[in-house]
Design a protein around this motif. Structure first.
Motif, PDB file in Angstrom:
ATOM      1  N   THR A 101     -16.751  -9.810  -3.458  1.00 41.47           N
ATOM      2  CA  THR A 101     -18.069 -10.457  -3.501  1.00 41.47           C
ATOM      3  C   THR A 101     -18.132 -11.308  -4.757  1.00 41.47           C
ATOM      4  O   THR A 101     -17.855 -10.810  -5.851  1.00 41.47           O
ATOM      5  N   VAL A 102     -18.508 -12.594  -4.621  1.00 39.40           N
ATOM      6  CA  VAL A 102     -18.680 -13.404  -5.842  1.00 39.40           C
ATOM      7  C   VAL A 102     -20.147 -13.720  -6.108  1.00 39.40           C
ATOM      8  O   VAL A 102     -20.505 -14.039  -7.241  1.00 39.40           O
ATOM      9  N   SER A 103     -20.989 -13.652  -5.082  1.00 42.00           N
ATOM     10  CA  SER A 103     -22.393 -13.985  -5.327  1.00 42.00           C
ATOM     11  C   SER A 103     -23.289 -13.380  -4.246  1.00 42.00           C
ATOM     12  O   SER A 103     -22.926 -13.368  -3.059  1.00 42.00           O
ATOM     13  N   ARG A 105     -12.632 -23.413   1.212  1.00 39.27           N
ATOM     14  CA  ARG A 105     -11.181 -23.204   1.351  1.00 39.27           C
ATOM     15  C   ARG A 105     -10.855 -21.711   1.320  1.00 39.27           C
ATOM     16  O   ARG A 105     -10.161 -21.205   2.192  1.00 39.27           O
ATOM     17  N   VAL A 148     -14.862 -14.111  -1.473  1.00 40.64           N
ATOM     18  CA  VAL A 148     -13.618 -14.875  -1.590  1.00 40.64           C
ATOM     19  C   VAL A 148     -12.488 -13.992  -1.068  1.00 40.64           C
ATOM     20  O   VAL A 148     -12.404 -12.803  -1.417  1.00 40.64           O
ATOM     21  N   LEU A 179      -8.653 -12.771  -0.779  1.00 37.79           N
ATOM     22  CA  LEU A 179      -7.574 -12.670  -1.773  1.00 37.79           C
ATOM     23  C   LEU A 179      -6.226 -12.495  -1.092  1.00 37.79           C
ATOM     24  O   LEU A 179      -6.107 -11.750  -0.101  1.00 37.79           O
TER      25      LEU A 179
HETATM   26  C1  LIG Z   1     -13.144 -14.205  -6.882  1.00 35.98           C
HETATM   27  C2  LIG Z   1     -12.267 -14.648  -8.035  1.00 35.98           C
HETATM   28  C3  LIG Z   1     -10.835 -14.135  -7.808  1.00 35.98           C
HETATM   29  C4  LIG Z   1     -12.269 -16.181  -7.994  1.00 35.98           C
HETATM   30  O1  LIG Z   1     -11.450 -16.616  -9.016  1.00 35.98           O
HETATM   31  P1  LIG Z   1     -11.573 -18.133  -9.571  1.00 35.98           P
HETATM   32  O2  LIG Z   1     -10.504 -18.328 -10.565  1.00 35.98           O
HETATM   33  O3  LIG Z   1     -13.002 -18.405  -9.924  1.00 35.98           O
HETATM   34  O4  LIG Z   1     -11.177 -18.959  -8.276  1.00 35.98           O
HETATM   35  P2  LIG Z   1     -11.617 -20.413  -7.874  1.00 35.98           P
HETATM   36  O5  LIG Z   1     -12.247 -21.164  -8.988  1.00 35.98           O
HETATM   37  O6  LIG Z   1     -10.406 -20.985  -7.191  1.00 35.98           O
HETATM   38  O7  LIG Z   1     -12.770 -20.171  -6.791  1.00 35.98           O
HETATM   39  C5  LIG Z   1     -12.444 -19.591  -5.546  1.00 35.98           C
HETATM   40  C6  LIG Z   1     -13.595 -19.840  -4.603  1.00 35.98           C
HETATM   41  O8  LIG Z   1     -14.716 -19.075  -5.031  1.00 35.98           O
HETATM   42  C7  LIG Z   1     -15.868 -19.884  -5.051  1.00 35.98           C
HETATM   43  N1  LIG Z   1     -16.762 -19.348  -6.072  1.00 35.98           N
HETATM   44  C8  LIG Z   1     -16.436 -18.938  -7.310  1.00 35.98           C
HETATM   45  N2  LIG Z   1     -17.546 -18.500  -7.940  1.00 35.98           N
HETATM   46  C9  LIG Z   1     -18.582 -18.615  -7.052  1.00 35.98           C
HETATM   47  C10 LIG Z   1     -19.976 -18.321  -7.090  1.00 35.98           C
HETATM   48  N3  LIG Z   1     -20.552 -17.814  -8.167  1.00 35.98           N
HETATM   49  N4  LIG Z   1     -20.714 -18.570  -6.007  1.00 35.98           N
HETATM   50  C11 LIG Z   1     -20.162 -19.064  -4.881  1.00 35.98           C
HETATM   51  N5  LIG Z   1     -18.839 -19.373  -4.782  1.00 35.98           N
HETATM   52  C12 LIG Z   1     -18.077 -19.150  -5.866  1.00 35.98           C
HETATM   53  C13 LIG Z   1     -15.334 -21.268  -5.391  1.00 35.98           C
HETATM   54  O9  LIG Z   1     -16.263 -22.268  -5.014  1.00 35.98           O
HETATM   55  C14 LIG Z   1     -14.078 -21.282  -4.548  1.00 35.98           C
HETATM   56  O10 LIG Z   1     -14.436 -21.553  -3.204  1.00 35.98           O
HETATM   57  P3  LIG Z   1     -13.547 -22.484  -2.209  1.00 35.98           P
HETATM   58  O11 LIG Z   1     -12.102 -22.080  -2.364  1.00 35.98           O
HETATM   59  O12 LIG Z   1     -14.048 -22.152  -0.845  1.00 35.98           O
HETATM   60  O13 LIG Z   1     -13.794 -23.894  -2.601  1.00 35.98           O
HETATM   61  C15 LIG Z   1     -12.781 -14.144  -9.420  1.00 35.98           C
HETATM   62  O14 LIG Z   1     -13.990 -14.831  -9.718  1.00 35.98           O
HETATM   63  C16 LIG Z   1     -13.042 -12.659  -9.420  1.00 35.98           C
HETATM   64  O15 LIG Z   1     -12.108 -11.852  -9.396  1.00 35.98           O
HETATM   65  N6  LIG Z   1     -14.336 -12.263  -9.471  1.00 35.98           N
HETATM   66  C17 LIG Z   1     -14.700 -10.840  -9.451  1.00 35.98           C
HETATM   67  C18 LIG Z   1     -14.991 -10.397  -8.029  1.00 35.98           C
HETATM   68  C19 LIG Z   1     -15.419  -8.962  -7.984  1.00 35.98           C
HETATM   69  O16 LIG Z   1     -14.859  -8.119  -8.641  1.00 35.98           O
HETATM   70  N7  LIG Z   1     -16.438  -8.691  -7.171  1.00 35.98           N
HETATM   71  C20 LIG Z   1     -17.021  -7.398  -7.090  1.00 35.98           C
HETATM   72  C21 LIG Z   1     -18.372  -7.519  -7.621  1.00 35.98           C
HETATM   73  S1  LIG Z   1     -18.939  -6.284  -8.613  1.00 35.98           S
END
Ligand SMILES: CC(C)(COP(=O)(O)OP(=O)(O)OC[C@H]1O[C@@H](n2cnc3c(N)ncnc32)[C@H](O)[C@@H]1OP(=O)(O)O)[C@@H](O)C(=O)NCCC(=O)NCCS
Length: 167
Positions: free
Chosen positions: A61-63, A90, A120, A122
């Motif tokens: 989950t990112v958001s 993507r 997202v 993985l």
């Molecule tokens: C998900 C994660 C691997 C993405 O890594 P990153 O280096 O930011 O990767 P990118 O910049 O290539 O973004 C990947 C995608 O996420 C999207 N994204 C990143 N942050 C976002 C946000 N806040 N809201 C919506 N989309 C988001 C980007 O737009 C991109 O989408 P696309 O490929 O469809 O264009 C990293 O942010 C992460 O590990 N986050 C923690 C996730 C987690 O632990 N979740 C549990 C919640 S407690």
């Protein structure tokens, strides 16, 4: 022939998910209604199943966007979360999750929450974002929700640009 990096498209129907739960006394807040975190967990679990069904990959989950608790969920309600994928990028997937609460004795159902959750996908080997199947929009409702989700993404990107200036 299918390109390895671009999986074939899938419709929202293929990943549509309903998760349901009967609320129990240990899930209540001090007012005797269901604790908001319980509802959020159900939303995230439901959306996560949708995203995994679409991508067939692990997801994070990112958001969770704009969570509004419009109506209380009462002790003993039967709660359902309905998850529907509305947009993919993507590697990201936007899932609209709608929560309803049913008073089982009367059958009266109320919509209590609705929010958009972004996941997202993985890669299994390196844990980095991986491409997801394109979304095939099958119905007018698919197209309507997709257009709304596209506008929301544009707003989010514009806000992110503004925030960079603010910080
Ligand atoms: C998900 C994660 C691997 C993405 O890594 P990153 O280096 O930011 O990767 P990118 O910049 O290539 O973004 C990947 C995608 O996420 C999207 N994204 C990143 N942050 C976002 C946000 N806040 N809201 C919506 N989309 C988001 C980007 O737009 C991109 O989408 P696309 O490929 O469809 O264009 C990293 O942010 C992460 O590990 N986050 C923690 C996730 C987690 O632990 N979740 C549990 C919640 S407690």
């Amino acid at each position: 022939m299918t390109d390895e990096t671009t999986p074939p498209g899938k419709t929202p129907r293929e990943s549509y998910t309903v998760l349901s739960e009967s609320m129990m006394p240990d899930q209540l807040n001090h007012h005797g209604n269901v604790f908001g975190g319980v509802i959020l967990a159900l939303v995230d679990k439901c959306g996560g199943v949708v995203a995994r069904r679409h991508a067939r990959l692990p997801v994070v989950t990112v958001s969770i966007d704009r969570v509004e608790f419009n109506q209380p969920v009462y002790a003993n309600d039967y709660v359902e979360a309905h998850g529907r994928i509305v947009r993919v990028g993507r590697t990201s997937m936007d899932v609209l999750v709608t929560v309803t609460a049913e008073q089982v004795e009367t059958g009266v159902r109320r919509q209590t929450n609705r929010c958009m959750v972004t996941y997202v996908a993985l890669d299994r080997l390196n844990g980095r974002p991986a491409p997801v199947p394109p979304l095939v929009l099958e119905t007018d409702e698919d197209r309507r929700l997709h257009a709304i989700a596209e506008r929301r993404t544009e707003r989010r990107r514009a806000e992110a640009r503004d925030d960079v200036d603010d910080w």
